[in-house]
Design a protein around this motif. Structure first.
Motif, PDB file in Angstrom:
ATOM      1  N   TRP A 215       7.803  -2.763  33.951  1.00 43.88           N
ATOM      2  CA  TRP A 215       8.200  -2.492  32.567  1.00 43.88           C
ATOM      3  C   TRP A 215       7.420  -1.296  32.012  1.00 43.88           C
ATOM      4  O   TRP A 215       7.977  -0.427  31.333  1.00 43.88           O
ATOM      5  CB  TRP A 215       7.960  -3.715  31.687  1.00 43.88           C
ATOM      6  CG  TRP A 215       9.003  -4.775  31.762  1.00 43.88           C
ATOM      7  CD1 TRP A 215       8.850  -6.055  32.201  1.00 43.88           C
ATOM      8  CD2 TRP A 215      10.374  -4.664  31.354  1.00 43.88           C
ATOM      9  NE1 TRP A 215      10.028  -6.749  32.112  1.00 43.88           N
ATOM     10  CE2 TRP A 215      10.984  -5.922  31.590  1.00 43.88           C
ATOM     11  CE3 TRP A 215      11.152  -3.635  30.831  1.00 43.88           C
ATOM     12  CZ2 TRP A 215      12.331  -6.167  31.304  1.00 43.88           C
ATOM     13  CZ3 TRP A 215      12.490  -3.873  30.541  1.00 43.88           C
ATOM     14  CH2 TRP A 215      13.057  -5.129  30.783  1.00 43.88           C
ATOM     15  N   ARG A 216       6.120  -1.264  32.290  1.00 42.48           N
ATOM     16  CA  ARG A 216       5.290  -0.163  31.778  1.00 42.48           C
ATOM     17  C   ARG A 216       5.758   1.173  32.340  1.00 42.48           C
ATOM     18  O   ARG A 216       5.926   2.142  31.591  1.00 42.48           O
ATOM     19  CB  ARG A 216       3.821  -0.410  32.131  1.00 42.48           C
ATOM     20  CG  ARG A 216       2.898   0.715  31.671  1.00 42.48           C
ATOM     21  CD  ARG A 216       1.457   0.422  32.045  1.00 42.48           C
ATOM     22  NE  ARG A 216       0.566   1.515  31.664  1.00 42.48           N
ATOM     23  CZ  ARG A 216      -0.746   1.501  31.864  1.00 42.48           C
ATOM     24  NH1 ARG A 216      -1.325   0.454  32.454  1.00 42.48           N
ATOM     25  NH2 ARG A 216      -1.482   2.542  31.490  1.00 42.48           N
ATOM     26  N   MET A 217       5.962   1.226  33.672  1.00 40.53           N
ATOM     27  CA  MET A 217       6.390   2.484  34.267  1.00 40.53           C
ATOM     28  C   MET A 217       7.783   2.875  33.793  1.00 40.53           C
ATOM     29  O   MET A 217       8.073   4.065  33.600  1.00 40.53           O
ATOM     30  CB  MET A 217       6.346   2.395  35.791  1.00 40.53           C
ATOM     31  CG  MET A 217       6.580   3.728  36.477  1.00 40.53           C
ATOM     32  SD  MET A 217       6.358   3.643  38.269  1.00 40.53           S
ATOM     33  CE  MET A 217       4.580   3.383  38.358  1.00 40.53           C
ATOM     34  N   LEU A 218       8.639   1.876  33.580  1.00 40.66           N
ATOM     35  CA  LEU A 218       9.976   2.159  33.062  1.00 40.66           C
ATOM     36  C   LEU A 218       9.868   2.827  31.691  1.00 40.66           C
ATOM     37  O   LEU A 218      10.578   3.805  31.402  1.00 40.66           O
ATOM     38  CB  LEU A 218      10.795   0.875  32.979  1.00 40.66           C
ATOM     39  CG  LEU A 218      12.225   0.995  32.466  1.00 40.66           C
ATOM     40  CD1 LEU A 218      13.046   1.957  33.317  1.00 40.66           C
ATOM     41  CD2 LEU A 218      12.895  -0.388  32.438  1.00 40.66           C
ATOM     42  N   GLY A 219       8.977   2.300  30.845  1.00 33.97           N
ATOM     43  CA  GLY A 219       8.757   2.921  29.539  1.00 33.97           C
ATOM     44  C   GLY A 219       8.249   4.342  29.667  1.00 33.97           C
ATOM     45  O   GLY A 219       8.708   5.255  28.967  1.00 33.97           O
ATOM     46  N   GLU A 220       7.302   4.552  30.599  1.00 36.95           N
ATOM     47  CA  GLU A 220       6.728   5.891  30.775  1.00 36.95           C
ATOM     48  C   GLU A 220       7.763   6.884  31.291  1.00 36.95           C
ATOM     49  O   GLU A 220       7.817   8.043  30.842  1.00 36.95           O
ATOM     50  CB  GLU A 220       5.535   5.801  31.731  1.00 36.95           C
ATOM     51  CG  GLU A 220       4.353   5.036  31.143  1.00 36.95           C
ATOM     52  CD  GLU A 220       3.297   4.684  32.187  1.00 36.95           C
ATOM     53  OE1 GLU A 220       2.201   4.242  31.778  1.00 36.95           O
ATOM     54  OE2 GLU A 220       3.566   4.844  33.400  1.00 36.95           O
ATOM     55  N   LEU A 223      10.068   7.817  28.533  1.00 37.59           N
ATOM     56  CA  LEU A 223       9.422   8.778  27.632  1.00 37.59           C
ATOM     57  C   LEU A 223       9.500  10.185  28.215  1.00 37.59           C
ATOM     58  O   LEU A 223       9.783  11.153  27.498  1.00 37.59           O
ATOM     59  CB  LEU A 223       7.964   8.390  27.396  1.00 37.59           C
ATOM     60  CG  LEU A 223       7.634   7.443  26.254  1.00 37.59           C
ATOM     61  CD1 LEU A 223       6.126   7.290  26.118  1.00 37.59           C
ATOM     62  CD2 LEU A 223       8.236   7.913  24.936  1.00 37.59           C
ATOM     63  N   GLU A 224       9.218  10.305  29.513  1.00 33.56           N
ATOM     64  CA  GLU A 224       9.289  11.610  30.164  1.00 33.56           C
ATOM     65  C   GLU A 224      10.695  12.192  30.093  1.00 33.56           C
ATOM     66  O   GLU A 224      10.867  13.416  30.057  1.00 33.56           O
ATOM     67  CB  GLU A 224       8.840  11.490  31.623  1.00 33.56           C
ATOM     68  CG  GLU A 224       7.359  11.184  31.809  1.00 33.56           C
ATOM     69  CD  GLU A 224       6.994  11.001  33.269  1.00 33.56           C
ATOM     70  OE1 GLU A 224       7.439  11.820  34.095  1.00 33.56           O
ATOM     71  OE2 GLU A 224       6.271  10.048  33.598  1.00 33.56           O
ATOM     72  N   ALA A 254       1.469   1.787  23.330  1.00 35.29           N
ATOM     73  CA  ALA A 254       2.612   2.706  23.413  1.00 35.29           C
ATOM     74  C   ALA A 254       3.734   2.273  22.485  1.00 35.29           C
ATOM     75  O   ALA A 254       4.354   3.108  21.811  1.00 35.29           O
ATOM     76  CB  ALA A 254       3.111   2.766  24.858  1.00 35.29           C
ATOM     77  N   ALA A 255       3.992   0.953  22.438  1.00 34.26           N
ATOM     78  CA  ALA A 255       5.046   0.445  21.557  1.00 34.26           C
ATOM     79  C   ALA A 255       4.705   0.701  20.103  1.00 34.26           C
ATOM     80  O   ALA A 255       5.585   1.022  19.282  1.00 34.26           O
ATOM     81  CB  ALA A 255       5.261  -1.046  21.810  1.00 34.26           C
ATOM     82  N   ALA A 256       3.426   0.583  19.756  1.00 33.66           N
ATOM     83  CA  ALA A 256       3.008   0.818  18.370  1.00 33.66           C
ATOM     84  C   ALA A 256       3.213   2.282  17.983  1.00 33.66           C
ATOM     85  O   ALA A 256       3.595   2.584  16.846  1.00 33.66           O
ATOM     86  CB  ALA A 256       1.549   0.420  18.199  1.00 33.66           C
TER      87      ALA A 256
END
Length: 265
Positions: A215-220, A223-224, A254-256
């Protein structure tokens, strides 16, 4: 580590245990071989209860009774690995392979240990041997480890190749999808990386749906790619899975910064 059963250890079937008794090594009586198997069974029970110290003691006793018991040697190596005692784990896993050159579980677990120690070239060599066992019932485990070793060694093309094999072999292997997404991201192919990471957390399994690193890498990755809203959704999923972990805290931050997606907590 290699996992085939819910208890986390690939126990030998009863038929194989019986065969082991019939094939005692030089100087090992049938009685000693049977006692070794009984001690190994008790060691596994201790492992299942979480008593790794007692599991090791009984495993050592099983080896003492029958030094040719490859399952006992593998078990002791496996428990050492679970405790993070990599030097001892490596020694017993190598011993297992010396007893039984066809023991692919030992090669796969040894490969994982070498990866954990950043000995990637050695890991690739031992895992390639394991991948050559066409009779191994779970080749996706070896393929995923080979993919990780190749990725960490910098050979991204081979990493993608092995990880693609792993997910084709086992389409519900979410950890392999996550590693594939990582390799594709390192290659700079963000669209393909996003697809692999989304597949990782879409697997119909509770643990996969809560796979925070994915999930974290998906978010990153999102973002890219400039996909701010979907990135926020991924970070929120990561955070909510467990806010107390390192991934959870990073995702919360990151969500904040982005702001929760509509309807989010």
């Amino acid at each position: 580590m290699t996992m085939r059963h819910g208890n986390g250890f690939p126990w030998a079937p009863a038929a194989l245990a019986a065969a082991a008794l019939a094939a005692c090594g030089p100087g090992v009586s049938e009685q000693a071989a049977r006692l070794s198997e009984n001690l190994l069974a008790m060691a596994r029970e201790s492992f299942d209860r979480g008593d790794l110290g007692d599991a090791l003691r009984k495993g050592f006793h099983a080896i003492e009774k029958n030094p040719t018991n490859a399952d006992a040697s593998y078990f002791v190596g496996f428990v050492h690995a679970a405790r993070g005692d990599y030097a001892d784990a490596e020694r017993y896993l190598q011993r297992t392979i010396e007893i039984d050159a066809t023991y692919t579980d030992a090669r796969n677990t040894l490969g994982q240990i070498l990866i954990n120690q950043r000995r990637y070239r050695e890991a690739i060599a031992i895992l390639e041997e394991a991948a050559g066992d066409v009779m191994y019932p779970e080749p996706h485990l070896v393929q995923a480890n080979l993919g990780q070793a190749c990725m960490e060694s910098g050979d991204l093309d081979r990493a993608v190749e092995w990880l693609m094999r792993a997910v084709r072999e086992q389409p519900k292997f979410c950890v392999a999808y996550y590693r594939l997404g990582d390799a594709l991201r390192r290659k700079g192919t963000l669209d393909a990386a996003e697809e692999a990471l989304a597949l990782a957390v879409a697997v119909d399994d509770a643990a996969c749906r809560r796979l925070q690193p994915a999930w974290r890498m998906l978010g990153e990755v999102r973002l890219e790619m400039g996909r701010i809203g979907p990135a926020g959704e991924a970070f929120a999923k990561c955070r909510d899975a467990d806010p107390a972990t390192d991934d959870g805290r990073a995702c919360a931050a990151a969500a904040a910064r982005i702001g929760d997606p509509p309807g989010g907590p």
